[in-house]
Design a protein around this motif. Structure first.
Motif, PDB file in Angstrom:
ATOM      1  N   TYR A 124      -9.924  -7.104  -4.414  1.00 16.69           N
ATOM      2  CA  TYR A 124     -11.001  -6.639  -3.535  1.00 16.69           C
ATOM      3  C   TYR A 124     -10.824  -5.155  -3.202  1.00 16.69           C
ATOM      4  CZ  TYR A 124     -14.256  -6.781   0.460  1.00 16.69           C
ATOM      5  OH  TYR A 124     -15.295  -6.560   1.323  1.00 16.69           O
ATOM      6  N   GLN A 125      -9.615  -4.783  -2.815  1.00 16.30           N
ATOM      7  CA  GLN A 125      -9.363  -3.396  -2.410  1.00 16.30           C
ATOM      8  C   GLN A 125      -9.440  -2.430  -3.590  1.00 16.30           C
ATOM      9  OE1 GLN A 125      -9.684  -4.149   1.155  1.00 16.30           O
ATOM     10  NE2 GLN A 125      -8.733  -2.148   0.900  1.00 16.30           N
ATOM     11  N   ASN A 126      -9.109  -2.911  -4.784  1.00  9.77           N
ATOM     12  CA  ASN A 126      -9.094  -2.023  -5.948  1.00  9.77           C
ATOM     13  C   ASN A 126     -10.412  -2.007  -6.702  1.00  9.77           C
ATOM     14  OD1 ASN A 126      -6.394  -1.035  -5.799  1.00  9.77           O
ATOM     15  ND2 ASN A 126      -5.647  -2.992  -6.551  1.00  9.77           N
TER      16      ASN A 126
ATOM     17  N   GLU B  20      -7.776   2.878   6.439  1.00 10.78           N
ATOM     18  CA  GLU B  20      -6.911   3.645   5.550  1.00 10.78           C
ATOM     19  C   GLU B  20      -6.399   4.910   6.227  1.00 10.78           C
ATOM     20  OE1 GLU B  20      -7.929   4.430   1.588  1.00 10.78           O
ATOM     21  OE2 GLU B  20      -8.252   2.324   1.052  1.00 10.78           O
TER      22      GLU B  20
ATOM     23  N   TYR C 264      -3.179   0.036  -3.829  1.00 12.29           N
ATOM     24  CA  TYR C 264      -2.845  -1.351  -3.490  1.00 12.29           C
ATOM     25  C   TYR C 264      -2.262  -2.052  -4.711  1.00 12.29           C
ATOM     26  CZ  TYR C 264      -5.970  -0.382   0.447  1.00 12.29           C
ATOM     27  OH  TYR C 264      -6.567   0.166   1.547  1.00 12.29           O
TER      28      TYR C 264
ATOM     29  N   HIS D 193     -11.702 -12.712   6.206  1.00 12.69           N
ATOM     30  CA  HIS D 193     -11.932 -11.680   5.203  1.00 12.69           C
ATOM     31  C   HIS D 193     -12.711 -12.311   4.047  1.00 12.69           C
ATOM     32  CE1 HIS D 193     -11.036  -8.791   1.983  1.00 12.69           C
ATOM     33  NE2 HIS D 193     -10.737  -7.926   2.930  1.00 12.69           N
TER      34      HIS D 193
ATOM     35  N   GLU E 158     -11.643  -4.907   8.014  1.00 17.26           N
ATOM     36  CA  GLU E 158     -11.486  -3.787   7.106  1.00 17.26           C
ATOM     37  C   GLU E 158     -10.115  -3.127   7.291  1.00 17.26           C
ATOM     38  OE1 GLU E 158     -13.010  -2.292  10.959  1.00 17.26           O
ATOM     39  OE2 GLU E 158     -13.634  -3.883   9.588  1.00 17.26           O
ATOM     40  N   VAL E 159      -9.630  -2.483   6.239  1.00 21.49           N
ATOM     41  CA  VAL E 159      -8.380  -1.728   6.301  1.00 21.49           C
ATOM     42  C   VAL E 159      -8.698  -0.323   6.781  1.00 21.49           C
ATOM     43  CG1 VAL E 159      -6.437  -0.791   4.999  1.00 21.49           C
ATOM     44  CG2 VAL E 159      -7.311  -3.074   4.467  1.00 21.49           C
TER      45      VAL E 159
ATOM     46  N   GLN F 146     -13.631  -1.661  -4.962  1.00 19.35           N
ATOM     47  CA  GLN F 146     -14.677  -1.260  -4.027  1.00 19.35           C
ATOM     48  C   GLN F 146     -15.376  -2.458  -3.399  1.00 19.35           C
ATOM     49  OE1 GLN F 146     -17.138   1.390  -6.389  1.00 19.35           O
ATOM     50  NE2 GLN F 146     -15.827   3.137  -5.936  1.00 19.35           N
TER      51      GLN F 146
ATOM     52  N   GLY G  67       0.839  -1.184   0.000  1.00 20.31           N
ATOM     53  CA  GLY G  67       0.000   0.000   0.000  1.00 20.31           C
ATOM     54  C   GLY G  67       0.877   1.237   0.000  1.00 20.31           C
TER      55      GLY G  67
END
Length: 541
Positions: free
Chosen positions: A140-142, A191, A73, A111, A188-189, A144, A64
């Protein structure tokens, strides 16, 4: 042994963020890989070592990085990623995804990318599973939260992960299903916390370091002038192999990827300029935006983790005869900008020179660069004629000189550009070319007005097929011309036989690819694997 002792005794501290908290690992030698640090120093053993060369994906982690106030990510191979190259980033491993266990003996909440693998039975022996999970986490992170993942996208994004048990179907099912699963609390991350932790990392000392990673172009070139024998890296995807397979050790490493000026793709009226620190992922995106027909080829350059880590500048400077980007860039008429730090009465300034890419190489992995020079920019002309899809023009920044060789615009309004690049390899995905051929041609009134051809895998360097170009230029674009040019192309190179292909096979394929180019220019499409999409295969069944 002496080189190893020098390197180990000249180590420095590595700093990154994990789970929103700063991590500092001392005494990290410049050639140590991220995988070594994770497993041996931090005992994060879920990250596996498989091939040790960026092919299997068992070692995949996600990095990240703060970009425009958000986390970007990127899944990468930790086995060939030099550890110090992630200094100042966030590192996510398979241990970081599930929620902490609240009760003794209870299983942690998984997760969605982990839970989907369980529900879809995507794991059998389990060795590759952490790597697949981390690639899924990157998707997943990229996207949404894994929403709207198509099977085709999943295949592309998982191309750098190999599984020898399940046959991939359940893993692709998991990629599509994870977006429909709930995200448990604690998975969850955060951020905001991660970005704050990245910002709070103390600046590195500027003493006599062995891993140098300057953050601006002037400092980078000054370090190059000061340490001309330092091993230059720009993504580590090739140098990492020297470490894992050849057991190379480096007294000093110079990393170009942190120089802010070189992290950009800049747009001009007639060309784009790609900085040497731009990843292959972003560089290919810029090229595909100009020429959409390059999409499939861009996705066949290694797997996504390699494209996320490697750089276009590093691939070009390395100069491997089987590197796929150089034939393409040669055909596009690209040039390179070499820079160095020049001492002056006022202290110093940046000096540069520009040359055609095919003129960079002098022999097998050798080039014309001085000991104090670095390849800093790659300039790629925009399409001309009817195929043009020019991007908006922007003023020229001082960091990327636009002087020198500008492409000439096609003189005739009726001129039409055709561009194709072909990769022949044993595997369709994640493999090295036996032959790579790129052709750009401009036709005017059915006559070849301009043509440029780049070839890889057929000589000691990436090469331009000048004799074949001469046989085509000014000739009517018809079957007779193509047959004569195919014979010229086969005769122009004397390839070797190796594990990937015989010399005779390579020469035959060269001519056949030129004939394929002719057929495609006539509108025939069902002659290559790109046309075999899922719908076509179902119709054939």
């Amino acid at each position: 042994m002496l080189a190893r002792m020098i390197s180990r005794n000249s180590a420095q501290t590595l700093r990154f963020v994990r789970r929103g908290q700063p991590v500092a690992v001392g005494n990290v030698a410049p050639e140590r890989t991220l995988l070594e640090v994770l497993r041996e120093d931090l005992h994060l053993t879920a990250t596996k070592e498989g091939c040790g060369e960026g092919d299997c994906g068992a070692c995949t982690v996600v990095l990240g990085e703060a970009v425009d106030g958000r986390l970007r990510y990127r899944a990468v191979n930790s086995c060939i990623r030099l550890a110090h190259s992630v200094d100042g980033m966030a590192v996510f491993t398979a241990e970081d995804l599930s929620a902490p266990t609240l009760k003794a003996g209870a299983s942690p909440d998984l997760h969605p990318c982990q839970e989907a693998m369980v529900q879809c039975h995507g794991s059998q022996c389990g060795f590759c599973t952490p790597g697949f999970v981390m690639s899924l986490f990157g998707i997943y992170q990229n996207s949404q939260g894994g929403k709207g993942i198509t099977r085709e996208q999943a295949q592309v994004d998982l191309s750098g992960n190999l599984c020898r048990c399940t046959g991939y179907r359940p893993i692709l099912d998991a990629a599509q299903q994870m977006g429909s699963l709930p995200l448990p609390a604690g998975c969850e991350v955060d951020e905001a916390a991660t970005l704050a932790a990245l910002k709070a990392l103390k600046p590195k000392r500027t003493g006599d370091e062995r891993y140098l990673r300057p953050t601006n172009l002037a400092a980078l070139l000054q370090q190059r002038a000061k340490f001309p024998k330092a091993q230059v890296v720009a993504g580590c995807t090739d140098v990492g192999l020297w470490v894992t397979k050849m057991h190379r050790r480096f007294e000093r490493v110079l990393d170009v990827t942190a120089a802010r000026e070189l992290q950009r793709v800049e747009t001009y009226p007639h060309h784009i300029a790609i900085g040497a620190a731009v990843s292959l992922t972003d560089a290919f995106a810029a090229l595909v935006a100009e020429r959409p027909q390059l999409l499939t080829f861009s996705q066949r350059f290694a797997g996504l983790p390699v494209r996320n880590a490697g750089t276009l500048g590093g691939n070009v400077a390395n100069g491997s005869p089987i590197g796929d980007t150089m034939p393409l860039l040669i055909a596009l008429g690209a040039s390179v900008v070499l820079m160095r730090w020049k001492k002056t009465a006022a202290g110093g300034e940046i000096a540069h020179r520009e040359l055609r890419l095919e003129d960079l190489y002098t022999g097998y992995r050798t080039n014309v660069m001085r000991a104090d020079e670095l390849l800093c920019w790659i300039k790629v002309p925009k399409p001309t004629g009817h195929a043009s899809s020019a991007a908006p023009d922007r003023p020229k920044p001082a960091s990327a000189p636009s002087g020198g060789s500008e492409p000439n615009a096609v003189g005739s309004v009726g001129a039409e550009e055709f561009m194709r690049v072909y990769k022949i390899s044993k595997r369709f995905d994640d493999d090295i070319s036996a032959v790579c051929l790129a052709i750009q041609m401009t036709l005017d009134g059915g006559v070849v007005q301009q043509v440029s051809i780049g070839a890889g895998g057929v000589a000691a360097t990436p090469a331009r097929a000048r004799q074949t170009e001469a046989a085509l230029r000014g000739q009517p674009w018809n079957a007779d011309t193509v047959m004569a040019a195919a014979a010229a192309l086969r005769a122009e190179f004397q390839p070797i036989s190796d594990m990937r292909a015989s010399a005779a096979y390579r020469q035959t394929v060269l001519g056949n690819l030129l004939r394929r180019f002719w057929l495609e220019s006539q509108g025939l499409t069902a002659i290559n694997l790109e046309s075999l999409n899922a719908a076509t295969l179902e119709a054939l069944a």
